[in-house]
Design an enzyme around this catalytic site. Structure first.
Site, PDB file in Angstrom:
ATOM      1  N   TYR A  99      -1.992  -0.926  10.527  1.00  0.00           N
ATOM      2  CA  TYR A  99      -2.141  -1.274   9.116  1.00  0.00           C
ATOM      3  C   TYR A  99      -0.876  -0.903   8.345  1.00  0.00           C
ATOM      4  O   TYR A  99      -0.337  -1.709   7.575  1.00  0.00           O
ATOM      5  CB  TYR A  99      -3.361  -0.578   8.519  1.00  0.00           C
ATOM      6  CG  TYR A  99      -3.589  -0.896   7.057  1.00  0.00           C
ATOM      7  CD1 TYR A  99      -4.100  -2.137   6.669  1.00  0.00           C
ATOM      8  CD2 TYR A  99      -3.295   0.035   6.064  1.00  0.00           C
ATOM      9  CE1 TYR A  99      -4.307  -2.439   5.329  1.00  0.00           C
ATOM     10  CE2 TYR A  99      -3.501  -0.257   4.720  1.00  0.00           C
ATOM     11  CZ  TYR A  99      -4.009  -1.493   4.364  1.00  0.00           C
ATOM     12  OH  TYR A  99      -4.215  -1.791   3.037  1.00  0.00           O
ATOM     13  N   SER A 151       0.857  -1.182   0.000  1.00  0.00           N
ATOM     14  CA  SER A 151       0.000   0.000   0.000  1.00  0.00           C
ATOM     15  C   SER A 151       0.891   1.229   0.000  1.00  0.00           C
ATOM     16  O   SER A 151       2.067   1.156   0.397  1.00  0.00           O
ATOM     17  CB  SER A 151      -0.887   0.008   1.255  1.00  0.00           C
ATOM     18  OG  SER A 151      -1.511   1.260   1.447  1.00  0.00           O
TER      19      SER A 151
END
Length: 246
Positions: free
Chosen positions: A155, A142
């Site tokens: 995350y 990401s």
């Protein structure tokens, strides 16, 4: 012709979003797809959709947080098609929260799926790829594996880990002709937002989705990486909406 036809490609998290779009696109380009996710109904429907457009797909219900199930997935792929050419480690969850909320169950879930799931996938296919002296492992990270924002701590930590694991894998397996790619999406229209339990954070993300990319944009990036000649490794791709600043 793209270097995709007849490649056997495992895709985790294939029941929706990036995984689903990638499966369709790679199948359209002649790959043999092994679909993996937890939702069997979605997998069955996707298999039928791929077959309707002339593609080849099979599926196996798999929880990537289970080492045993991921090993079974790799064996299933080899038993069905005789080989594994590409693994797309795409499964992931994103239950964002502030650290002071101490949502330990959600922390554990992210670590189990986003880190352990990637490791289990690598471990399951690597012996086969090393024996064949070829293969390609694609790990979906990401942009938050490059930057950190408040409420994204855990995350982001998992996505930084994915980048570290992939770079180490690249160095370790280059001599075995095993390619590695890190895909780092920015804002994408997927179901990840549904895993956020903090309503404030969830609302902020939903508002930002107005500029989000369709999942097909990330699928195109994965197709590009897969389609390169075997002597070319595209090691990392960052794909953001044009208007996304961070």
């Amino acid at each position: 012709m793209l270097n995709v036809e007849n490649k056997v490609i495992i895709i985790t998290g294939a029941s929706s979003g990036i995984g689903e779009s990638t499966a369709k696109l790679l199948a359209q380009n002649g790959a043999k797809i092994v679909l993996a996710a937890r939702r069997e109904e979605r997998l069955r429907l996707l298999k039928s959709t791929i077959e309707e457009i002339g593609g080849i797909a099979v599926y196996k219900v798999t929880d990537v947080s289970s080492h045993e199930e991921v090993e079974e997935l790799a064996r299933f792929a080899v038993d069905t098609f005789g080989q594994i050419d590409v693994l797309v480690n795409n499964a992931g969850i994103m239950p964002l929260s502030y650290l002071h909320e101490k949502k330990i169950t959600e922390w554990d879930q992210m670590i189990d799926v986003n880190i352990k799931g990637v490791l289990y996938g690598i471990g399951a296919v690597l012996p086969h790829m090393r024996e064949r002296k070829q293969g390609h492992i694609i790990n979906v990270s990401s942009v938050t594996g490059h930057i950190v924002r408040k409420s994204w701590a855990v995350y982001s930590g998992t996505k930084f880990a994915v980048r570290a694991l992939t770079e180490a894998l690249r160095q370790e397996e280059a001599e075995n002709n095993i390619r590695t790619t890190i895909i780092c999406p920015g804002g994408v229209m997927t179901e990840l937002v549904h895993t956020v339990s903090n309503e404030e954070i969830k609302q902020n993300i939903e508002e930002s989705l107005q500029m989000a990319l369709p999942a097909e944009a990330i699928a195109s990036s994965i197709l590009y990486a897969v389609s390169q000649p075997d002597y070319t490794a595209v090691n990392e791709i960052i794909v953001r909406p044009t208007s996304q600043e961070l």
